[in-house]
Motif scaffolding. Structure first.
Motif, PDB file in Angstrom:
ATOM      1  N   ILE A   1       0.446  -0.905  -0.308  1.00 28.31           N
ATOM      2  CA  ILE A   1      -0.051  -0.593  -0.582  1.00 28.31           C
ATOM      3  C   ILE A   1       0.830   1.548  -0.350  1.00 28.31           C
ATOM      4  O   ILE A   1       1.492   0.946   0.607  1.00 28.31           O
ATOM      5  CB  ILE A   1      -0.875  -0.054   1.079  1.00 28.31           C
ATOM      6  N   ASN A   2       0.446   1.945  -1.152  1.00 24.62           N
ATOM      7  CA  ASN A   2       1.028   3.298  -0.951  1.00 24.62           C
ATOM      8  C   ASN A   2      -0.303   4.959  -0.281  1.00 24.62           C
ATOM      9  O   ASN A   2      -0.992   4.592  -2.038  1.00 24.62           O
ATOM     10  CB  ASN A   2       2.408   3.290  -2.385  1.00 24.62           C
ATOM     11  N   SER A   3       0.061   5.597   0.039  1.00 22.52           N
ATOM     12  CA  SER A   3      -1.104   6.574   0.367  1.00 22.52           C
ATOM     13  C   SER A   3      -0.033   7.435   0.536  1.00 22.52           C
ATOM     14  O   SER A   3      -1.119   8.846   0.409  1.00 22.52           O
ATOM     15  CB  SER A   3      -1.639   6.197   2.372  1.00 22.52           C
ATOM     16  N   SER A   4       0.617   7.797  -0.052  1.00 30.96           N
ATOM     17  CA  SER A   4       0.964   9.059  -0.676  1.00 30.96           C
ATOM     18  C   SER A   4       0.956   8.990  -2.307  1.00 30.96           C
ATOM     19  O   SER A   4       2.141   9.875  -3.158  1.00 30.96           O
ATOM     20  CB  SER A   4       1.964   9.903   0.277  1.00 30.96           C
ATOM     21  N   ILE A   5       0.616   8.642  -3.121  1.00 33.86           N
ATOM     22  CA  ILE A   5       0.577   8.949  -4.256  1.00 33.86           C
ATOM     23  C   ILE A   5       0.214  10.588  -4.506  1.00 33.86           C
ATOM     24  O   ILE A   5      -0.618  10.320  -4.497  1.00 33.86           O
ATOM     25  CB  ILE A   5      -0.602   8.031  -5.305  1.00 33.86           C
ATOM     26  N   GLN A   6       0.718  11.584  -5.344  1.00 33.69           N
ATOM     27  CA  GLN A   6       0.653  12.244  -5.884  1.00 33.69           C
ATOM     28  C   GLN A   6       0.234  12.773  -7.243  1.00 33.69           C
ATOM     29  O   GLN A   6       0.247  12.087  -8.130  1.00 33.69           O
ATOM     30  CB  GLN A   6       2.093  13.157  -5.815  1.00 33.69           C
ATOM     31  N   PRO A   7      -0.435  13.611  -7.536  1.00 37.00           N
ATOM     32  CA  PRO A   7      -0.591  14.217  -9.076  1.00 37.00           C
ATOM     33  C   PRO A   7       0.797  15.056  -9.627  1.00 37.00           C
ATOM     34  O   PRO A   7       1.709  14.919  -8.893  1.00 37.00           O
ATOM     35  CB  PRO A   7      -1.342  15.511  -8.838  1.00 37.00           C
ATOM     36  N   TRP A   8       0.714  14.182 -10.741  1.00 42.40           N
ATOM     37  CA  TRP A   8       1.841  14.808 -12.139  1.00 42.40           C
ATOM     38  C   TRP A   8       1.566  15.265 -12.773  1.00 42.40           C
ATOM     39  O   TRP A   8       0.340  15.314 -13.804  1.00 42.40           O
ATOM     40  CB  TRP A   8       2.270  13.271 -12.238  1.00 42.40           C
ATOM     41  N   ASN A   9       2.458  16.644 -12.401  1.00 44.08           N
ATOM     42  CA  ASN A   9       2.435  17.396 -13.874  1.00 44.08           C
ATOM     43  C   ASN A   9       0.766  18.287 -14.172  1.00 44.08           C
ATOM     44  O   ASN A   9      -0.050  18.228 -14.966  1.00 44.08           O
ATOM     45  CB  ASN A   9       2.402  17.016 -15.495  1.00 44.08           C
ATOM     46  N   ASN A  10       0.407  18.744 -12.981  1.00 45.61           N
ATOM     47  CA  ASN A  10      -1.382  18.689 -12.647  1.00 45.61           C
ATOM     48  C   ASN A  10      -2.259  17.380 -13.773  1.00 45.61           C
ATOM     49  O   ASN A  10      -3.358  17.729 -13.639  1.00 45.61           O
ATOM     50  CB  ASN A  10      -1.206  20.439 -13.131  1.00 45.61           C
ATOM     51  N   THR A  11      -1.711  16.414 -13.316  1.00 46.21           N
ATOM     52  CA  THR A  11      -2.660  15.484 -13.832  1.00 46.21           C
ATOM     53  C   THR A  11      -2.979  13.767 -12.405  1.00 46.21           C
ATOM     54  O   THR A  11      -1.758  14.277 -11.723  1.00 46.21           O
ATOM     55  CB  THR A  11      -2.441  14.759 -15.648  1.00 46.21           C
ATOM     56  N   VAL A  12      -3.922  13.387 -12.458  1.00 49.57           N
ATOM     57  CA  VAL A  12      -4.463  12.961 -11.376  1.00 49.57           C
ATOM     58  C   VAL A  12      -3.946  11.298 -12.248  1.00 49.57           C
ATOM     59  O   VAL A  12      -4.298  11.023 -13.149  1.00 49.57           O
ATOM     60  CB  VAL A  12      -5.265  13.374 -10.604  1.00 49.57           C
ATOM     61  N   PRO A  13      -3.828  10.366 -11.010  1.00 47.26           N
ATOM     62  CA  PRO A  13      -3.446   9.246 -11.506  1.00 47.26           C
ATOM     63  C   PRO A  13      -4.657   8.409 -11.841  1.00 47.26           C
ATOM     64  O   PRO A  13      -5.608   8.338 -10.931  1.00 47.26           O
ATOM     65  CB  PRO A  13      -2.550   8.486 -10.200  1.00 47.26           C
ATOM     66  N   THR A  14      -4.378   7.251 -12.532  1.00 49.51           N
ATOM     67  CA  THR A  14      -5.393   6.558 -12.666  1.00 49.51           C
ATOM     68  C   THR A  14      -4.964   5.421 -12.477  1.00 49.51           C
ATOM     69  O   THR A  14      -3.283   4.768 -12.554  1.00 49.51           O
ATOM     70  CB  THR A  14      -6.160   6.532 -14.286  1.00 49.51           C
ATOM     71  N   LEU A  15      -5.561   4.168 -12.858  1.00 53.69           N
ATOM     72  CA  LEU A  15      -5.085   2.455 -12.851  1.00 53.69           C
ATOM     73  C   LEU A  15      -5.306   1.722 -13.768  1.00 53.69           C
ATOM     74  O   LEU A  15      -6.649   1.835 -14.447  1.00 53.69           O
ATOM     75  CB  LEU A  15      -5.764   1.647 -10.951  1.00 53.69           C
ATOM     76  N   SER A  16      -4.232   1.212 -14.205  1.00 49.92           N
ATOM     77  CA  SER A  16      -4.594  -0.004 -15.222  1.00 49.92           C
ATOM     78  C   SER A  16      -3.999  -1.977 -14.815  1.00 49.92           C
ATOM     79  O   SER A  16      -2.873  -1.307 -14.527  1.00 49.92           O
ATOM     80  CB  SER A  16      -4.537   0.584 -16.915  1.00 49.92           C
ATOM     81  N   VAL A  17      -4.249  -2.035 -15.156  1.00 49.53           N
ATOM     82  CA  VAL A  17      -4.513  -3.882 -14.514  1.00 49.53           C
ATOM     83  C   VAL A  17      -3.820  -4.409 -15.282  1.00 49.53           C
ATOM     84  O   VAL A  17      -4.803  -4.585 -16.828  1.00 49.53           O
ATOM     85  CB  VAL A  17      -5.416  -4.783 -13.206  1.00 49.53           C
ATOM     86  N   ILE A  18      -2.996  -4.749 -16.042  1.00 48.84           N
ATOM     87  CA  ILE A  18      -2.557  -5.702 -17.436  1.00 48.84           C
ATOM     88  C   ILE A  18      -2.082  -6.748 -16.687  1.00 48.84           C
ATOM     89  O   ILE A  18      -2.576  -7.590 -17.589  1.00 48.84           O
ATOM     90  CB  ILE A  18      -0.550  -5.001 -17.644  1.00 48.84           C
ATOM     91  N   GLY A  19      -2.409  -7.432 -15.770  1.00 50.14           N
ATOM     92  CA  GLY A  19      -2.226  -8.719 -15.241  1.00 50.14           C
ATOM     93  C   GLY A  19      -1.502  -9.142 -13.883  1.00 50.14           C
ATOM     94  O   GLY A  19      -2.200  -7.675 -12.873  1.00 50.14           O
ATOM     95  N   GLU A  20      -1.512 -10.561 -13.591  1.00 51.70           N
ATOM     96  CA  GLU A  20      -1.953 -10.705 -11.447  1.00 51.70           C
ATOM     97  C   GLU A  20      -0.310  -9.770 -11.434  1.00 51.70           C
ATOM     98  O   GLU A  20      -0.851 -10.020 -10.246  1.00 51.70           O
ATOM     99  CB  GLU A  20      -1.754 -11.988 -11.226  1.00 51.70           C
ATOM    100  N   ASP A  21      -0.130  -9.222 -12.088  1.00 50.62           N
ATOM    101  CA  ASP A  21       1.515  -9.087 -11.078  1.00 50.62           C
ATOM    102  C   ASP A  21       2.273  -8.258 -12.348  1.00 50.62           C
ATOM    103  O   ASP A  21       3.203  -7.702 -11.763  1.00 50.62           O
ATOM    104  CB  ASP A  21       3.014 -10.387 -11.119  1.00 50.62           C
ATOM    105  N   LEU A  22       1.006  -6.965 -12.885  1.00 50.53           N
ATOM    106  CA  LEU A  22       1.991  -5.835 -13.093  1.00 50.53           C
ATOM    107  C   LEU A  22       0.434  -4.850 -13.683  1.00 50.53           C
ATOM    108  O   LEU A  22      -0.632  -5.371 -13.581  1.00 50.53           O
ATOM    109  CB  LEU A  22       2.254  -6.645 -14.351  1.00 50.53           C
ATOM    110  N   PHE A  23       0.647  -4.003 -12.878  1.00 47.71           N
ATOM    111  CA  PHE A  23      -0.435  -2.434 -12.953  1.00 47.71           C
ATOM    112  C   PHE A  23       0.562  -1.600 -13.988  1.00 47.71           C
ATOM    113  O   PHE A  23       1.546  -1.228 -13.344  1.00 47.71           O
ATOM    114  CB  PHE A  23      -0.900  -2.781 -12.066  1.00 47.71           C
TER     115      PHE A  23
END
Length: 340
Positions: A79-101
């Motif tokens: 877990i990481n509770s300090s993921i920040q916006p980057w270059n004024n954009t917010v993060p999204t999540l894309s899961v590629i596989g069971e061991d990669l996102f």
């Protein structure tokens, strides 16, 4: 490798959809977590035995939580509770596989997070498509950085190797990740690393058992092959390449930021993924009796596509390297002549 790499980058930037609850196969249990101590649940995706969740908080930070199903319960793996916006954009999540996102920042950048052999989740690459010049890319890997500076040079990106800052997910600070190629030099320490640039300018450099050209050749290395420098003796350098230790002329070893000036001259060989079997593996030495380091049949195809031939010990064995931290030896029968 360069064209396959560019194709993979473009696919991830422009073809992958932004994740949503429906695409992520969220369960009713995930929906019930929409408001927790992590903040508001934005997306939750299940892949195999793992659940990947992204939360937002009122202080404009984000939390990524990875859970593993054990005995009918979800147990937090990382877990990481300090993921920040980057270059004024917010993060999204894309899961590629069971061991990669992927942690994506719209079509500008993404961080690949992979479960390594030790069971730790780590960032294995940071890929940026420069906003004002979409034909330019740069990528950061565990021990290397590649820079594509111009469309005409996409077949020959610049590479530098060294030690990078820690990239484990739980301590990852996305706000510090660079936007421009000029900034990446601040993230890498090239001390102890080098690339090969053949002393006779043939594109191939012999690595000897001892510092003597009359001794047996252990491996033939191509220009741009990454090596670790162990020692030096007069006009010779002791190096490690793909896990093999030997000697090369000191003049063939390029260190520091001069590595960026060396053009890779790897053969245009690709792994034939469609025919991989349990026998397809990366070995610790150029013999099938040596320990198996990685099984290719169970490796994500996107990782396999990054593997390059950096040298050869015979017609039957190649020295290979992958910027995601993989090196060793493979049988030549798994390769075919590609377009780079």
């Amino acid at each position: 490798m360069a064209k396959a790499f560019l194709s993979f980058i473009l696919t991830l930037f422009f073809l992958l959809p932004s994740p949503s609850l429906a695409e992520g196969q969220a369960t009713e249990k995930a929906d019930s977590r929409s408001a927790t101590h992590h903040g508001e649940l934005l997306t939750s995706q299940i892949y195999g035995i793992r659940r990947f969740s992204l939360y937002s908080s009122e202080d404009e930070t984000f939390t990524i939580q990875i859970e593993r199903q054990e005995n009918g319960q979800w147990v937090t793996e990382a877990i990481n509770s300090s993921i920040q916006p980057w270059n004024n954009t917010v993060p999204t999540l894309s899961v590629i596989g069971e061991d990669l996102f992927l942690i994506k920042y719209i079509d500008l950048a993404y961080a690949s997070i992979m479960l390594d052999a030790s069971g730790s989740w780590r960032m294995t690459s940071w890929d940026v498509c420069l906003p004002l010049s979409p034909d330019r890319f740069f990528s950061i890997y565990p021990n290397s950085i590649s820079i594509y500076t111009h469309p005409a040079e996409l077949s020959a990106p610049m590479w530098i190797y060294g030690s990078l800052l820690p990239m484990d997910l739980e301590s990852l600070d996305t706000s510090s990740l660079p936007l421009n190629p000029d900034d990446v030099k601040n993230l890498i320490d090239p001390d102890g690393w080098a690339v090969i640039s053949s002393a006779d300018e043939t594109g191939i450099q012999a690595m000897y058992m001892t510092p003597d050209t009359q001794q047996p050749v252990l491996c033939s290395l191509y220009d741009g092959a990454p090596v670790k420098v162990i020692d030096s003796q007069q006009d010779w350098a002791k190096i490690e390449a793909a896990g093999l230790t030997g000697w090369v002329p000191q003049a063939s070893v390029v260190t520091g930021f001069d590595m960026l000036k060396v053009t890779q001259r790897f053969p245009e060989l690709c792994i034939w993924q469609e025919i991989l079997t349990d026998e397809a593996a990366i070995y610790a030495a150029p013999t099938a009796d040596s320990p198996v380091l990685y099984s290719l049949q169970h490796m994500d195809s996107s990782v396999v596509s990054y593997i390059s031939v950096i040298g050869s010990t015979s017609d039957e064995w190649y020295a290979v390297f992958c910027p995601r931290g993989i090196c060793g030896f493979m049988e030549s029968k798994w390769f075919y002549a590609g377009n780079g």
